[in-house]
Design an enzyme around this catalytic site. Structure first.
Site, short mmCIF file in Angstrom:
data_model
loop_
_atom_site.label_atom_id
_atom_site.label_comp_id
_atom_site.label_asym_id
_atom_site.label_seq_id
_atom_site.Cartn_x
_atom_site.Cartn_y
_atom_site.Cartn_z
N LYS A 30 0.68 -17.72 -44.51
CA LYS A 30 0.97 -18.67 -45.58
C LYS A 30 -0.33 -19.18 -46.20
O LYS A 30 -0.48 -19.21 -47.42
CB LYS A 30 1.76 -19.86 -45.00
CG LYS A 30 1.81 -21.08 -45.88
CD LYS A 30 2.66 -22.17 -45.28
CE LYS A 30 1.92 -23.20 -44.48
NZ LYS A 30 1.09 -24.14 -45.25
N ASN A 31 -1.28 -19.57 -45.34
CA ASN A 31 -2.49 -20.21 -45.86
C ASN A 31 -3.44 -19.23 -46.55
O ASN A 31 -4.37 -19.64 -47.23
CB ASN A 31 -3.23 -20.96 -44.75
CG ASN A 31 -2.46 -22.21 -44.33
OD1 ASN A 31 -1.45 -22.56 -44.93
ND2 ASN A 31 -2.94 -22.88 -43.29
N ARG A 61 -4.56 -37.31 -47.06
CA ARG A 61 -4.93 -36.04 -47.70
C ARG A 61 -5.35 -36.19 -49.17
O ARG A 61 -4.69 -35.71 -50.08
CB ARG A 61 -3.80 -35.02 -47.56
CG ARG A 61 -3.48 -34.74 -46.10
CD ARG A 61 -2.48 -33.67 -45.92
NE ARG A 61 -3.04 -32.34 -45.94
CZ ARG A 61 -2.33 -31.23 -45.72
NH1 ARG A 61 -1.05 -31.33 -45.47
NH2 ARG A 61 -2.89 -30.05 -45.75
N CYS A 121 0.95 -37.38 -47.12
CA CYS A 121 2.02 -36.66 -46.44
C CYS A 121 2.08 -37.18 -45.02
O CYS A 121 1.30 -38.05 -44.65
CB CYS A 121 1.80 -35.16 -46.50
SG CYS A 121 0.42 -34.62 -45.54
N ASP A 174 -3.70 -27.06 -36.82
CA ASP A 174 -2.32 -26.61 -36.98
C ASP A 174 -1.68 -26.17 -35.66
O ASP A 174 -0.46 -26.00 -35.59
CB ASP A 174 -2.25 -25.46 -38.00
CG ASP A 174 -2.46 -25.96 -39.42
OD1 ASP A 174 -2.41 -27.18 -39.64
OD2 ASP A 174 -2.68 -25.12 -40.32
N ARG A 203 2.00 -29.61 -51.52
CA ARG A 203 0.60 -30.00 -51.78
C ARG A 203 -0.26 -28.85 -52.26
O ARG A 203 -1.15 -29.01 -53.07
CB ARG A 203 -0.02 -30.50 -50.47
CG ARG A 203 0.14 -31.94 -50.19
CD ARG A 203 -0.74 -32.29 -49.02
NE ARG A 203 -2.15 -31.99 -49.31
CZ ARG A 203 -2.96 -32.76 -50.00
NH1 ARG A 203 -2.53 -33.91 -50.46
NH2 ARG A 203 -4.21 -32.41 -50.21
N ARG A 230 8.89 -23.98 -43.99
CA ARG A 230 7.73 -23.90 -44.89
C ARG A 230 6.67 -22.95 -44.35
O ARG A 230 5.87 -22.41 -45.12
CB ARG A 230 7.10 -25.30 -45.07
CG ARG A 230 7.97 -26.28 -45.84
CD ARG A 230 7.22 -27.58 -46.06
NE ARG A 230 5.82 -27.29 -46.29
CZ ARG A 230 4.80 -27.88 -45.67
NH1 ARG A 230 5.04 -28.83 -44.79
NH2 ARG A 230 3.57 -27.55 -45.92
C1 UD1 Z 1 -5.66 -26.52 -45.01
C2 UD1 Z 1 -4.45 -25.80 -44.47
C3 UD1 Z 1 -3.79 -26.64 -43.38
C4 UD1 Z 1 -4.79 -27.01 -42.31
C5 UD1 Z 1 -6.02 -27.66 -42.91
C6 UD1 Z 1 -7.13 -27.91 -41.91
C7 UD1 Z 1 -3.68 -24.51 -46.36
C8 UD1 Z 1 -2.63 -24.31 -47.38
N1 UD1 Z 1 -3.52 -25.57 -45.55
O1 UD1 Z 1 -5.20 -27.73 -45.60
O2 UD1 Z 1 -2.74 -25.84 -42.82
O3 UD1 Z 1 -4.19 -27.94 -41.43
O4 UD1 Z 1 -6.57 -26.80 -43.96
O5 UD1 Z 1 -7.49 -26.73 -41.28
O6 UD1 Z 1 -4.60 -23.73 -46.23
N2 UD1 Z 1 -10.11 -34.14 -47.36
C9 UD1 Z 1 -10.67 -35.16 -48.10
N3 UD1 Z 1 -10.84 -34.96 -49.45
C10 UD1 Z 1 -10.48 -33.78 -50.05
C11 UD1 Z 1 -9.94 -32.76 -49.28
C12 UD1 Z 1 -9.75 -32.95 -47.92
O7 UD1 Z 1 -10.99 -36.22 -47.59
O8 UD1 Z 1 -10.66 -33.66 -51.27
C13 UD1 Z 1 -9.90 -34.35 -45.91
C14 UD1 Z 1 -8.41 -34.29 -45.52
O9 UD1 Z 1 -7.80 -35.54 -45.70
C15 UD1 Z 1 -8.49 -33.89 -44.06
C16 UD1 Z 1 -9.72 -32.99 -44.03
O10 UD1 Z 1 -10.45 -33.26 -45.22
O11 UD1 Z 1 -8.71 -35.02 -43.26
C17 UD1 Z 1 -9.41 -31.52 -43.97
O12 UD1 Z 1 -8.55 -31.18 -45.03
P1 UD1 Z 1 -8.58 -29.76 -45.72
O13 UD1 Z 1 -9.48 -28.85 -44.97
O14 UD1 Z 1 -8.83 -29.95 -47.17
O15 UD1 Z 1 -7.08 -29.27 -45.52
P2 UD1 Z 1 -6.16 -28.56 -46.57
O16 UD1 Z 1 -6.95 -27.60 -47.38
O17 UD1 Z 1 -5.32 -29.57 -47.26
#
Ligand code: UD1
Length: 428
Positions: A22-23, A121, A116, A305, A92, A397
């Site tokens: 998925k990711n 996030r 969420c 995850d 998201r 999902r």
């Molecule tokens: C992706 C994965 C998700 C996984 C996560 C961490 C996908 C679709 N989803 O989610 O399954 O759990 O990586 O490995 O690939 N953050 C900020 N500001 C931002 C972006 C992120 O503060 O602009 C923080 C988030 O709140 C979180 C951390 O960074 O605490 C990591 O998030 P991130 O790596 O961005 O996760 P996702 O890309 O949303």
């Protein structure tokens, strides 16, 4: 509302092929909007999140044909860059469209993704990076509108290695003018997968999978056929299913190197894990042992995850395990549901102390999010008596027909609607 009914206590045995990730699929589907021609993607998992992304692409005007796990997309017919709010709200990951649509069409408008159940996030890193690339960003009334005549390469240093921000900015930089450097980039395998896809379409990306990524902008990208890599979180969950049921399960279509941290922790519990090129086998016989330090971390650390699914296993391990969640601030929602099944867990802020119990007992529980749901399925497979899991749309999902995959391994699990619980047939 469908639910899963599990009659626990069956030892899982057999071999199963892991479906595409998925990711990896979601950002690649977003990247397709930047391409000339028709892209054909193989092993795209049939998941609710993927369907939402395909619906978004259709709503933008792309032509999408889905046949099983093969998806063909012709993006040249895209005639709007306004992502419909109702679809944006369903997932998201629709935020992945920000970079590609902006860099290809010069504008994009999306509604702000909310928080969420696992944390707030934010997307500040995505927006900061796009603004460094020259985007003009306006946020009002819950919407984000970005415009730019042409993005230009920039040096970007991420405050933290966000997977989504790294992917969004890497995509945006592909069609920007000049070179972009992304420092403190995420190193998750899906970043490399996205870069491999883009490079085979004509992009010039180096360093993906390391903490500094360089992207030299090109004028255009051409569609290509591409195979989506196997899902490491699904693979990890199935390994845990074998381990928690004291079974023997073989997984094909896996990349063991993506799961090193998980395999290491599984072995610490006393479970045997055999690794070969693209096959993994788990065999669980002796007493499960607690692990003294399981801490989630960006790749190559232990994946957040799989924190909840692994905790399900630890509820039955001998001794006290200590599990710390460092990525998301609110990712222990599965704890209270596992407690309903007899688990002994105490939480102190972002650390959980899991005191292993002799057995779990089936109960009525709720999936609060995707991976919490997977943890409950695992607990249900090992519990004595029936477990009923509600709100399984979360599970759908990220896991394709989880009940039939587990049934193939010998589990007694059925998908039912509430009024049919009493008549649940588990299949064979
Ligand atoms: C992706 C994965 C998700 C996984 C996560 C961490 C996908 C679709 N989803 O989610 O399954 O759990 O990586 O490995 O690939 N953050 C900020 N500001 C931002 C972006 C992120 O503060 O602009 C923080 C988030 O709140 C979180 C951390 O960074 O605490 C990591 O998030 P991130 O790596 O961005 O996760 P996702 O890309 O949303």
């Amino acid at each position: 509302m469908e639910r899963l009914v599990i009659d626990g206590g069956q030892r899982l045995e057999g071999s199963i092929r892991v479906h595409g990730a998925k990711n990896a699929a979601l950002p690649i589907l977003a990247a397709v909007t930047m391409l000339d021609g028709e892209s054909v993607l193989h092993d795209v998992p049939n998941l609710d999140d993927v369907q939402v992304m395909l619906d978004i692409l259709r709503s933008l005007g792309a032509r999408v044909l889905q046949e099983g796990r093969t998806v063909s997309i012709q993006a040249s017919s895209i005639d709007t860059t306004d992502v419909p709010e109702h679809l944006m709200r369903q997932m998201r990951s629709s935020i992945f469209l920000l970079g590609p649509l902006l860099t290809r069409f010069g504008s994009v408008r999306v509604s702000k993704p909310g928080g969420c159940t696992i944390g707030t996030r934010p997307i500040d890193l995505h927006l900061k990076g796009l603004s460094l690339l020259g985007a003009h960003i306006e946020e009002s009334h819950g919407f984000i509108a970005c415009t730019a005549t042409r993005l230009r390469g920039a040096n970007i240093f991420l405050d933290l290695p966000s997977v989504g921000a790294t992917e969004n900015l890497m995509m945006a930089a592909c069609l920007a003018d000049g070179e972009t450097m992304i420092g403190n980039a995420a190193r998750e395998p899906e970043i490399r997968d996205l870069a491999d896809f883009l490079n085979c379409c004509g992009a010039r990306i180096t360093g993906a999978g390391e903490d500094t990524i360089y992207i030299e902008g090109v004028e255009r990208l051409r569609a290509r056929d591409f195979q989506i890599a196997p899902d490491r979180v699904v693979a990890g969950t199935l390994l845990l299913a074998g381990a928690i049921t004291r079974g023997q399960v073989q997984l094909t279509n896996v990349r063991p190197a993506d799961l090193t941290a998980v395999i290491t922790k599984l072995r610490e519990t006393g479970v045997q894990v055999n690794v070969s090129r693209d096959i993994l086998e788990v065999k669980s016989t002796g007493v499960l042992q607690a692990v003294d330090r399981l801490q989630t971390a960006p790749f190559p650390g232990f994946p957040t995850d799989l924190q909840a699914p692994f905790m399900a296993l630890l509820t039955l391990a001998n001794g006290t395990s200590v599990v710390s969640e460092t990525i998301f601030e609110d990712r222990f929602k599965h704890v209270s549901e596992l407690q309903r099944m007899g688990a002994s867990i105490k939480v102190d802020l972002r650390t959980a102390f899991v005191q292993g119990v002799r057995e779990l007992s089936g109960a009525a529980v709720e999936a609060t999010d995707l991976r919490a749901g997977a943890a409950l399925v695992l607990a249900g497979l090992a519990a004595q008596g029936p477990t009923v899991i509600d709100r399984i749309y979360h599970i759908d999902r990220g896991y394709e027909a989880i009940e039939s995959q587990l049934r193939d391994l010998g589990a007694r699990i059925a998908r039912t609607r509430p009024h049919t619980v009493a008549d649940a047939t588990y299949g064979t």
